[in-house]
Structure formats: structure tokens, C-alpha cells
Design a protein around this motif. Structure first.
Motif, PDB file in Angstrom:
ATOM      1  N   ASP A 151       0.823  -1.210   0.000  1.00 24.15           N
ATOM      2  CA  ASP A 151       0.000   0.000   0.000  1.00 24.15           C
ATOM      3  C   ASP A 151       0.858   1.262   0.000  1.00 24.15           C
ATOM      4  O   ASP A 151       0.518   2.256  -0.655  1.00 24.15           O
ATOM      5  N   LEU A 152       1.975   1.232   0.720  1.00 21.53           N
ATOM      6  CA  LEU A 152       2.878   2.380   0.742  1.00 21.53           C
ATOM      7  C   LEU A 152       3.436   2.649  -0.656  1.00 21.53           C
ATOM      8  O   LEU A 152       3.495   3.800  -1.105  1.00 21.53           O
ATOM      9  N   ARG A 192       2.058   1.782  -3.488  1.00 23.59           N
ATOM     10  CA  ARG A 192       0.962   2.253  -4.341  1.00 23.59           C
ATOM     11  C   ARG A 192       0.711   3.744  -4.127  1.00 23.59           C
ATOM     12  O   ARG A 192       0.508   4.500  -5.086  1.00 23.59           O
ATOM     13  N   ASP A 193       0.739   4.157  -2.873  1.00 23.27           N
ATOM     14  CA  ASP A 193       0.542   5.584  -2.595  1.00 23.27           C
ATOM     15  C   ASP A 193       1.677   6.415  -3.184  1.00 23.27           C
ATOM     16  O   ASP A 193       1.446   7.524  -3.693  1.00 23.27           O
ATOM     17  N   ARG A 244       1.046   6.943  -6.823  1.00 25.32           N
ATOM     18  CA  ARG A 244       0.015   7.975  -7.041  1.00 25.32           C
ATOM     19  C   ARG A 244       0.587   9.366  -6.806  1.00 25.32           C
ATOM     20  O   ARG A 244       0.233  10.319  -7.511  1.00 25.32           O
ATOM     21  N   ASP A 245       1.483   9.497  -5.822  1.00 22.78           N
ATOM     22  CA  ASP A 245       2.143  10.782  -5.590  1.00 22.78           C
ATOM     23  C   ASP A 245       2.936  11.217  -6.819  1.00 22.78           C
ATOM     24  O   ASP A 245       3.098  12.420  -7.060  1.00 22.78           O
ATOM     25  N   GLU A 254      -0.850   5.502 -11.962  1.00 20.66           N
ATOM     26  CA  GLU A 254      -1.839   4.581 -11.431  1.00 20.66           C
ATOM     27  C   GLU A 254      -1.148   3.235 -11.212  1.00 20.66           C
ATOM     28  O   GLU A 254      -0.725   2.590 -12.166  1.00 20.66           O
ATOM     29  N   ARG A 306       9.699   9.122  -3.040  1.00 19.79           N
ATOM     30  CA  ARG A 306       8.384   9.482  -2.484  1.00 19.79           C
ATOM     31  C   ARG A 306       7.958   8.453  -1.435  1.00 19.79           C
ATOM     32  O   ARG A 306       7.355   8.789  -0.410  1.00 19.79           O
ATOM     33  N   ARG A 308       7.323   9.516   2.299  1.00 19.07           N
ATOM     34  CA  ARG A 308       5.967   9.288   2.781  1.00 19.07           C
ATOM     35  C   ARG A 308       5.986   8.438   4.058  1.00 19.07           C
ATOM     36  O   ARG A 308       5.222   8.679   4.994  1.00 19.07           O
TER      37      ARG A 308
END
Length: 414
Positions: free
Chosen positions: A342-343, A345-346, A349-350, A354, A407, A411
């Protein structure tokens, strides 16, 4: 949101330098690492890590290079990035001469050392989207080695940026560069402890935006065939040719339509990739692959049956089969806690991407890391057409992967 540089030039320079160093692994060598030439890359990386100011630099006695980028935020998790330095044994990788097609104009790419070889965007839709990119290829007689020296270049570029750019908040970053991934020996049992991370990522994937957390489960098989030797002039009713027995096994397996060239998506396969020997004795080498354990068990049983059928068809011959575990589908562990996925994937997106997750029709060091207790999904690098002379990569794709890693790290610290 933090803006990061393009990185394409630095990545190109690194990849060209790394690919020019021979580092093919050899599964039949008992040494660790399997070939001494892999240490040429590792010593190059140690010197580079010293130059950019990394800490805790170590070339282990099992051939891995480890290093640290110290945390600027000690409350953040310790994360690892990993790539392998060896190139695949399946195709010539000696004397690689990388070529940079700067600002590629979209035309067919030819090769100075092989006039018959052409990389055509009309046959590769993904390549056709890269007009204007800096495309890196080999010269026609070798693979390139972007698998996985592109991952090495990305990680080194991430580390250098963190070490030379004040003000970025990130946790402790651990780097690992492994040998022998291509022959299934990349993660020494000591490495997870020596790595010392909460979770990690391999940089060993393909298309931009791909985040992989599912791989094949894999076994290897070796069939040792013993025939009956006789003088060929007086061989009637005596000779049992081991090569004929071997051919019987290969032909038997081919009838199932479950070889690599006939399968895709979530299909598994049995692949005979090597034959050695002569009429008296011969050896067949196999890899067995499936996404599920029951499917892998079925392939073990199928190969065992093929060897038994060959023995029955050639009385007097033996076909002794040994099957060994290689790695397991990392999904079995990662699906229990998808935090690293999930990290990533985020972070995609940043970067304006996609994220896309597809099962790997292969394995990575992440498969073994995950099985040994270090959750380790796989991130894209951009590498394409790997393990052959048409291998290529876009420097801009590598730059995108570099920014996604940065990122991700920033993040995780916020």
C-alpha cells in the motif's frame, strides 16, 4: 509536494558503467558467489558508496554488498532497497557494449554487431510509447544486463540524492546488492538478519507503475539418465542410448502443452532448459513453476511420471530424478499485511501514476526475503525483453522509479 530532479543522465551513466562489467552467474558452480566476476561489480559499488558518503559499507563473505543511508527522522521505519548484480546465464553476457539512443526518434533500432537483429516498435507496443526517451540497448551479441543493473542504478541514485540533499525527512535506509539471484541463490540465510530492516523492496520489475507482490512458487529438477553402453558396431539388442531416453522424457512433457512457450497469465509450466552428456549418461535440467502449491505438486508428480515412463520404455536404463525447493510465492505472506504494498501504491500515485499489480511469471530475491521474514514486494525499473539480445530500457522509466522510491521513503517518514 516535493519536487525531485529528472535523474535520467545520472541513471544512464550508472547503467552503462555497470552493464560493461561482466557479472554472469553460473548455477553449476559450487562457489559463493558462483562466479568471481560478480565481485568486480561489488567492489565497484563499494568504491562508489564510499564516494557518495554511505555508512556501514560491507562486502560480506557470501558476496552481498550492504550499506546504510542514515535517518533524518529516527521515528520512521527502517526500509531496505535491494537489487541483484548478476546477469542471466541463458544468453551471452560477456563483453556487453551498452548503446544509448538519446532522444530516440521512434524508428526501428538496429545493432552494429548483428545486422540481422532489429528492435521494432511496431512489434512492441510499450516501446512505441517511448518516443523521445533515451533508450539503452546492447550492441547485438549480448544481453544488456538491465536485469538487474537498472535496479542497482536506481538504488544508488536514490542513496546519492538522500545523502546530498538536506531537508528531506526519511528513516534509515538499508541497501543490499546481491549476487546469484538469476540462479536462485541471491538471499543467503544470513542476509535477512544482516539487512536489519522492517520491510524492503526489490527493484527488479518491468513496466512503469507495476508493484508486484505475487510470484511463482518454484522448484528445480535434475534427471540423471544412465543408459547401457555398447560398441555401436555390435550394439544390437545391447545398447540403450541415454540420449534417446532423455528425448523421450522431453517429448512426453511437451505433449501437455504446459511448457513456457505455450503458457501465460497464471499458467504454470515445466521447462527443460539444459541437456548434457552422451549415449552412456545424460543429464536433464528442469524448472517447475506454478502460482499455487497444489499446482507445483502436480508438476512434480508429472515430471516424476515422465521419468518413470521413460525407464519403462527403455529397459535397462535408469532416470533418477532429484527435485529441490527454490522459492515460494511471496503472496502467501504479503497478503497477511499489505502495508509495504500500500505504501508503494501511494508513492506511485504521488508521482502521478496509477499503480498496477500483476503476478510475476518468475521470482525475485523478494520471494526469498519474504519467506524468510522480511516482507519484500517488487518495484518496476522499466526493463524490457530481458535475458536476450533485444533487451532495452528507457532512462526516463528508471528516473520515474527513482522518484517513486524517494516518495515512498519520505511518505513513510510522515
Amino acid at each position: 509536494m516535493t519536487e525531485f530532479p529528472d535523474f535520467s543522465r545520472a541513471l544512464t551513466d550508472r547503467l552503462v558503467a555497470y552493464c560493461a562489467i561482466d557479472s554472469q552467474s553460473d548455477e553449476q558452480s559450487p562457489a559463493q558467489p558462483s562466479t568471481a566476476i560478480q565481485l568486480d561489480v561489488q567492489r565497484h559499488l563499494v568504491a562508489e558508496l564510499e564516494r557518495i558518503g554511505a555508512s556501514d559499507i560491507q562486502l560480506t563473505d557470501y558476496g552481498a554488498v550492504l550499506a546504510t543511508v542514515p535517518a533524518t527522522n529516527t521515528a520512521a521505519p527502517t526500509i531496505g532497497l535491494c537489487a541483484h548484480v548478476d546477469t542471466a546465464p541463458q544468453f551471452n553476457a560477456t563483453g556487453v557494449k551498452p548503446r544509448v539512443h538519446a532522444g530516440w526518434d521512434g524508428s526501428d533500432i538496429t545493432y552494429p554487431d548483428n545486422a540481422d537483429l532489429v528492435l521494432r516498435p511496431s512489434e512492441r507496443p510499450y516501446l512505441a510509447t517511448k518516443t523521445g526517451h533515451d533508450i539503452i540497448t546492447a550492441s547485438g551479441l549480448t544481453l544488456l544486463g538491465a536485469d538487474d543493473k537498472s535496479g542497482v542504478a536506481i538504488i544508488m541514485t536514490v542513496a546519492e540524492h538522500l545523502l546530498t540533499t538536506p531537508g528531506l525527512s526519511h528513516g534509515k535506509l538499508r541497501l543490499a546488492f546481491t549476487p546469484d539471484e538469476e540462479i536462485g541463490r541471491g538471499v543467503d540465510p544470513r542476509l535477512p538478519s544482516d539487512f536489519g530492516v522492517e520491510f524492503a523492496y526489490t527493484l527488479d520489475g518491468a513496466r512503469v507503475g507495476e508493484i508486484e507482490y505475487e510470484s511463482f512458487s518454484a522448484d528445480g529438477g535434475v534427471a540423471t539418465i544412465t543408459g547401457v553402453s555398447a560398441h555401436p558396431g555390435y550394439a544390437k539388442d545391447k545398447l540403450v542410448n541415454a540420449l534417446h531416453v532423455a528425448a523421450h522424457i522431453v517429448d512426453d512433457l511437451d505433449t501437455d502443452g504446459e511448457t513456457p512457450e505455450t503458457t501465460d497469465a497464471r499458467d504454470g509450466f515445466i521447462h527443460c532448459y539444459g541437456i548434457e552428456g552422451g549415449s552412456s549418461t545424460a543429464t536433464l535440467r528442469f524448472i517447475l513453476r506454478d502460482f499455487e502449491m497444489d499446482g507445483l505438486a502436480a508438476r512434480r508428480a508429472r515430471l516424476t511420471a515422465a521419468c518413470a515412463a521413460a525407464e519403462a520404455a527403455f529397459p535397462g536404463a535408469t532416470a533418477d530424478l532429484e527435485i529441490s525447493k527454490q522459492y515460494r510465492n511471496m503472496r502467501y505472506w504479503l497478503e497477511k499485511d499489505m502495508t509495504p504494498v500500500d505504501l508503494a501504491r501511494d508513492a506511485c500515485r504521488d508521482e502521478g501514476l496509477e499503480p498496477r499489480s500483476v503476478p510475476i511469471r518468475g521470482g525475485t530475491d523478494g520471494s526469498r526475503f519474504t519467506e524468510l521474514g522480511v516482507p519484500c514486494p517488487n518495484l518496476f525499473t522499466g526493463m524490457q525483453d530481458i535475458h536476450g539480445p533485444l533487451e532495452w530500457i528507457s532512462a526516463q522509466d528508471m528516473a520515474c522509479a527513482t522518484r517513486v522510491c524517494l516518495r515512498l521513503l519520505t511518505r513513510a517518514a510522515n
